[in-house]
Design a protein around this motif. Structure first.
Motif, PDB file in Angstrom:
ATOM      1  N   THR A  38       8.524   6.791   1.560  1.00 57.89           N
ATOM      2  CA  THR A  38       8.648   5.572   0.745  1.00 57.89           C
ATOM      3  C   THR A  38       7.365   4.748   0.642  1.00 57.89           C
ATOM      4  O   THR A  38       7.012   4.301  -0.458  1.00 57.89           O
ATOM      5  N   PRO A  39       6.635   4.502   1.756  1.00 57.53           N
ATOM      6  CA  PRO A  39       5.399   3.712   1.617  1.00 57.53           C
ATOM      7  C   PRO A  39       4.388   4.335   0.663  1.00 57.53           C
ATOM      8  O   PRO A  39       3.673   3.601  -0.046  1.00 57.53           O
ATOM      9  N   LEU A  40       4.316   5.661   0.644  1.00 57.24           N
ATOM     10  CA  LEU A  40       3.393   6.320  -0.276  1.00 57.24           C
ATOM     11  C   LEU A  40       3.872   6.145  -1.718  1.00 57.24           C
ATOM     12  O   LEU A  40       3.070   5.992  -2.642  1.00 57.24           O
ATOM     13  N   VAL A  41       5.191   6.156  -1.903  1.00 59.71           N
ATOM     14  CA  VAL A  41       5.748   5.884  -3.229  1.00 59.71           C
ATOM     15  C   VAL A  41       5.406   4.454  -3.643  1.00 59.71           C
ATOM     16  O   VAL A  41       4.996   4.195  -4.783  1.00 59.71           O
ATOM     17  N   SER A  42       5.554   3.514  -2.701  1.00 54.04           N
ATOM     18  CA  SER A  42       5.222   2.110  -2.982  1.00 54.04           C
ATOM     19  C   SER A  42       3.753   1.972  -3.369  1.00 54.04           C
ATOM     20  O   SER A  42       3.405   1.208  -4.277  1.00 54.04           O
ATOM     21  N   MET A  43       2.895   2.722  -2.671  1.00 53.92           N
ATOM     22  CA  MET A  43       1.475   2.668  -2.986  1.00 53.92           C
ATOM     23  C   MET A  43       1.210   3.168  -4.406  1.00 53.92           C
ATOM     24  O   MET A  43       0.471   2.544  -5.169  1.00 53.92           O
ATOM     25  N   MET A  44       1.844   4.278  -4.783  1.00 52.17           N
ATOM     26  CA  MET A  44       1.645   4.827  -6.122  1.00 52.17           C
ATOM     27  C   MET A  44       2.193   3.881  -7.189  1.00 52.17           C
ATOM     28  O   MET A  44       1.609   3.748  -8.272  1.00 52.17           O
ATOM     29  N   LEU A  45       3.293   3.201  -6.892  1.00 56.55           N
ATOM     30  CA  LEU A  45       3.832   2.212  -7.827  1.00 56.55           C
ATOM     31  C   LEU A  45       2.879   1.021  -7.962  1.00 56.55           C
ATOM     32  O   LEU A  45       2.721   0.464  -9.055  1.00 56.55           O
ATOM     33  N   GLY A  46       2.253   0.651  -6.842  1.00 59.53           N
ATOM     34  CA  GLY A  46       1.272  -0.419  -6.891  1.00 59.53           C
ATOM     35  C   GLY A  46       0.090  -0.053  -7.776  1.00 59.53           C
ATOM     36  O   GLY A  46      -0.434  -0.889  -8.514  1.00 59.53           O
ATOM     37  N   VAL A  47      -0.306   1.220  -7.719  1.00 60.95           N
ATOM     38  CA  VAL A  47      -1.399   1.709  -8.567  1.00 60.95           C
ATOM     39  C   VAL A  47      -0.978   1.676 -10.033  1.00 60.95           C
ATOM     40  O   VAL A  47      -1.731   1.243 -10.914  1.00 60.95           O
ATOM     41  N   ALA A  48       0.255   2.115 -10.301  1.00 62.98           N
ATOM     42  CA  ALA A  48       0.725   2.220 -11.683  1.00 62.98           C
ATOM     43  C   ALA A  48       1.006   0.863 -12.318  1.00 62.98           C
ATOM     44  O   ALA A  48       0.703   0.644 -13.494  1.00 62.98           O
ATOM     45  N   VAL A  49       1.575  -0.075 -11.539  1.00 65.38           N
ATOM     46  CA  VAL A  49       2.024  -1.352 -12.110  1.00 65.38           C
ATOM     47  C   VAL A  49       0.992  -2.459 -11.924  1.00 65.38           C
ATOM     48  O   VAL A  49       0.692  -3.207 -12.861  1.00 65.38           O
ATOM     49  N   PHE A  50       0.461  -2.579 -10.711  1.00 65.58           N
ATOM     50  CA  PHE A  50      -0.460  -3.680 -10.424  1.00 65.58           C
ATOM     51  C   PHE A  50      -1.927  -3.268 -10.518  1.00 65.58           C
ATOM     52  O   PHE A  50      -2.812  -4.056 -10.208  1.00 65.58           O
ATOM     53  N   LYS A  51      -2.154  -2.014 -10.908  1.00 66.53           N
ATOM     54  CA  LYS A  51      -3.510  -1.489 -11.070  1.00 66.53           C
ATOM     55  C   LYS A  51      -4.301  -1.525  -9.754  1.00 66.53           C
ATOM     56  O   LYS A  51      -5.525  -1.686  -9.751  1.00 66.53           O
ATOM     57  N   ASP A  52      -3.584  -1.384  -8.618  1.00 69.32           N
ATOM     58  CA  ASP A  52      -4.276  -1.279  -7.338  1.00 69.32           C
ATOM     59  C   ASP A  52      -5.156  -0.036  -7.347  1.00 69.32           C
ATOM     60  O   ASP A  52      -4.782   0.994  -7.923  1.00 69.32           O
ATOM     61  N   LYS A  53      -6.310  -0.143  -6.710  1.00 71.91           N
ATOM     62  CA  LYS A  53      -7.204   1.013  -6.654  1.00 71.91           C
ATOM     63  C   LYS A  53      -6.748   1.975  -5.566  1.00 71.91           C
ATOM     64  O   LYS A  53      -6.428   1.553  -4.458  1.00 71.91           O
ATOM     65  N   ILE A  54      -6.700   3.253  -5.889  1.00 69.44           N
ATOM     66  CA  ILE A  54      -6.348   4.262  -4.902  1.00 69.44           C
ATOM     67  C   ILE A  54      -7.628   4.939  -4.431  1.00 69.44           C
ATOM     68  O   ILE A  54      -8.406   5.450  -5.233  1.00 69.44           O
ATOM     69  N   ARG A  55      -7.858   4.891  -3.140  1.00 69.76           N
ATOM     70  CA  ARG A  55      -9.083   5.450  -2.581  1.00 69.76           C
ATOM     71  C   ARG A  55      -8.884   6.920  -2.232  1.00 69.76           C
ATOM     72  O   ARG A  55      -7.746   7.372  -2.069  1.00 69.76           O
ATOM     73  N   PRO A  56      -9.963   7.683  -2.114  1.00 69.18           N
ATOM     74  CA  PRO A  56      -9.858   9.136  -1.887  1.00 69.18           C
ATOM     75  C   PRO A  56      -8.973   9.528  -0.706  1.00 69.18           C
ATOM     76  O   PRO A  56      -8.188  10.469  -0.802  1.00 69.18           O
ATOM     77  N   ILE A  57      -9.097   8.798   0.411  1.00 70.75           N
ATOM     78  CA  ILE A  57      -8.284   9.142   1.585  1.00 70.75           C
ATOM     79  C   ILE A  57      -6.804   8.887   1.306  1.00 70.75           C
ATOM     80  O   ILE A  57      -5.931   9.648   1.751  1.00 70.75           O
ATOM     81  N   GLN A  58      -6.505   7.829   0.577  1.00 71.31           N
ATOM     82  CA  GLN A  58      -5.117   7.559   0.208  1.00 71.31           C
ATOM     83  C   GLN A  58      -4.566   8.681  -0.667  1.00 71.31           C
ATOM     84  O   GLN A  58      -3.408   9.085  -0.522  1.00 71.31           O
ATOM     85  N   LEU A  59      -5.391   9.178  -1.573  1.00 70.85           N
ATOM     86  CA  LEU A  59      -4.973  10.287  -2.430  1.00 70.85           C
ATOM     87  C   LEU A  59      -4.713  11.538  -1.598  1.00 70.85           C
ATOM     88  O   LEU A  59      -3.753  12.274  -1.849  1.00 70.85           O
ATOM     89  N   CYS A  60      -5.546  11.771  -0.584  1.00 69.28           N
ATOM     90  CA  CYS A  60      -5.322  12.907   0.321  1.00 69.28           C
ATOM     91  C   CYS A  60      -3.982  12.763   1.044  1.00 69.28           C
ATOM     92  O   CYS A  60      -3.269  13.752   1.251  1.00 69.28           O
ATOM     93  N   ALA A  61      -3.649  11.533   1.418  1.00 69.92           N
ATOM     94  CA  ALA A  61      -2.369  11.279   2.088  1.00 69.92           C
ATOM     95  C   ALA A  61      -1.199  11.644   1.183  1.00 69.92           C
ATOM     96  O   ALA A  61      -0.205  12.233   1.625  1.00 69.92           O
ATOM     97  N   VAL A  62      -1.313  11.312  -0.103  1.00 72.09           N
ATOM     98  CA  VAL A  62      -0.262  11.657  -1.061  1.00 72.09           C
ATOM     99  C   VAL A  62      -0.115  13.169  -1.164  1.00 72.09           C
ATOM    100  O   VAL A  62       0.999  13.716  -1.144  1.00 72.09           O
ATOM    101  N   PHE A  63      -1.219  13.887  -1.237  1.00 70.30           N
ATOM    102  CA  PHE A  63      -1.176  15.347  -1.330  1.00 70.30           C
ATOM    103  C   PHE A  63      -0.562  15.972  -0.076  1.00 70.30           C
ATOM    104  O   PHE A  63       0.183  16.957  -0.150  1.00 70.30           O
ATOM    105  N   LEU A  64      -0.879  15.400   1.087  1.00 70.12           N
ATOM    106  CA  LEU A  64      -0.287  15.901   2.334  1.00 70.12           C
ATOM    107  C   LEU A  64       1.232  15.704   2.335  1.00 70.12           C
ATOM    108  O   LEU A  64       1.986  16.580   2.781  1.00 70.12           O
ATOM    109  N   ALA A  65       1.671  14.550   1.848  1.00 70.04           N
ATOM    110  CA  ALA A  65       3.115  14.282   1.785  1.00 70.04           C
ATOM    111  C   ALA A  65       3.809  15.276   0.855  1.00 70.04           C
ATOM    112  O   ALA A  65       4.881  15.795   1.174  1.00 70.04           O
ATOM    113  N   VAL A  66       3.186  15.529  -0.280  1.00 70.74           N
ATOM    114  CA  VAL A  66       3.733  16.533  -1.208  1.00 70.74           C
ATOM    115  C   VAL A  66       3.771  17.895  -0.527  1.00 70.74           C
ATOM    116  O   VAL A  66       4.733  18.655  -0.664  1.00 70.74           O
ATOM    117  N   GLY A  67       2.724  18.195   0.252  1.00 70.35           N
ATOM    118  CA  GLY A  67       2.686  19.453   0.989  1.00 70.35           C
ATOM    119  C   GLY A  67       3.846  19.581   1.967  1.00 70.35           C
ATOM    120  O   GLY A  67       4.422  20.660   2.136  1.00 70.35           O
TER     121      GLY A  67
END
Length: 302
Positions: A110-139
């Motif tokens: 859920t927190p990773l989902v919240s982060m992605m929603l923050g990027v999509a809605v509030f235009k929060d910047k997603i940093r490379p390590i955060q993106l790696c975290a998303v890929f690991l969760a998908v993995g």
């Protein structure tokens, strides 16, 4: 100073909410003999009385009435009410069908989902390590699909529905109790129709099983309302990333209950899947902590 006080109050409220949610499986297991949808209806019904009492004690009905002056707020709360109702029902069903580990996995994601929603809605910047975290969760989800042989659909639905709920409540900008009251009132007509039909058919559990069952069903209103009010209070005062970090309390408590208390199957495939998720959390949390530390250090230097 005011902002610091608000953030501190929000953090305390979030911690209380997630401890409650983390320990919830123990409570819902006591109602395993009652159909999940019937339990859900009682959660909503008794929440109405409990939240109404709190609003009266705090003279908060004016805040509740103010919601009806904004169509946008009403729409947001209508959507959040429908989403959280579905989330509640699925969670109860999963706990009482020995899927506590799946609920744990869902709330880890859920927190990773919240982060992605923050990027999509509030235009929060997603940093490379955060993106790696998303890929690991998908993995982790892919590993469970391939090795365990099942798609953790309960986990995914819980994660996305609760992430959306947090987003909608943040957008609504409504006092927590008033917003919860609106969500509850919205669902009450459906609840009364369903419970009434069960009573007419002679299949209702309330007042027809035993006194403990009745007490647990009534208590569902308190168990439901308190953490939701704390969560809504926190969501308005904390960044989604901060809220996401605190959310790990609930799935960690649920994970320990699923493995050590309820003895659910936990194979090497499950372990590998959770290791992917935990690695994602470690990356995400560590990176967020470092970023916050740097900002504080920079502010002190200024």
């Amino acid at each position: 100073m005011y902002e610091d006080d608000q953030a501190r109050a929000g953090a305390i409220a979030a911690i209380c909410a997630f401890v409650f949610w983390g320990m919830a499986p123990v409570y819902w297991k006591q109602l395993a003999h009652v159909p999940a949808f019937e339990v859900l209806c009682h959660r909503i019904l008794w929440s109405l009385f409990f939240v109404g009492l709190l609003l009266s004690l705090r003279s908060g009905w004016g805040t509740f009435k103010a919601i009806f002056s904004s169509k946008k707020t009403m729409l947001l709360l209508t959507l959040s009410g429908l989403i959280v109702g579905g989330n509640w029902g699925l969670y109860i069903w999963a706990v009482n069908h020995n899927m506590v580990l799946q609920t744990s996995l869902g709330y880890y994601v859920t927190p990773l989902v919240s982060m992605m929603l923050g990027v999509a809605v509030f235009k929060d910047k997603i940093r490379p390590i955060q993106l790696c975290a998303v890929f690991l969760a998908v993995g982790g989800v892919v590993v469970q699909l391939i090795i365990v042989g099942e798609l953790p659909w309960v986990s995914m639905v819980l994660a996305f529905s609760f992430g959306l709920y947090g987003l909608l409540r943040k957008l609504a900008h409504v006092e927590s109790m008033a917003g919860l009251m609106f969500e509850t009132v919205l669902l009450i007509p459906f609840v009364l129709i369903y419970l009434g039909s069960l009573e007419l058919q002679g299949t209702a559990s309330f007042l027809h099983v035993d006194r403990m069952t009745d007490m647990y069903l009534i208590g569902a209103g308190i168990i439901t309302s308190l953490p939701l009010m704390w969560f809504a209070f926190a969501a308005c005062r904390l960044r989604l990333t901060t809220l996401g970090l605190i959310q790990y309390i609930a799935p960690s408590l649920a994970f320990m209950q699923g493995v050590f208390l309820f003895n659910e199957p936990f194979t090497m495939g499950h372990m590998l899947s959770f290791m992917f998720i935990w690695s994602a959390i470690a990356l995400y949390s560590g990176e967020s902590w470092l970023q916050r530390s740097r900002k504080l250090l920079h502010a002190e230097e200024m």
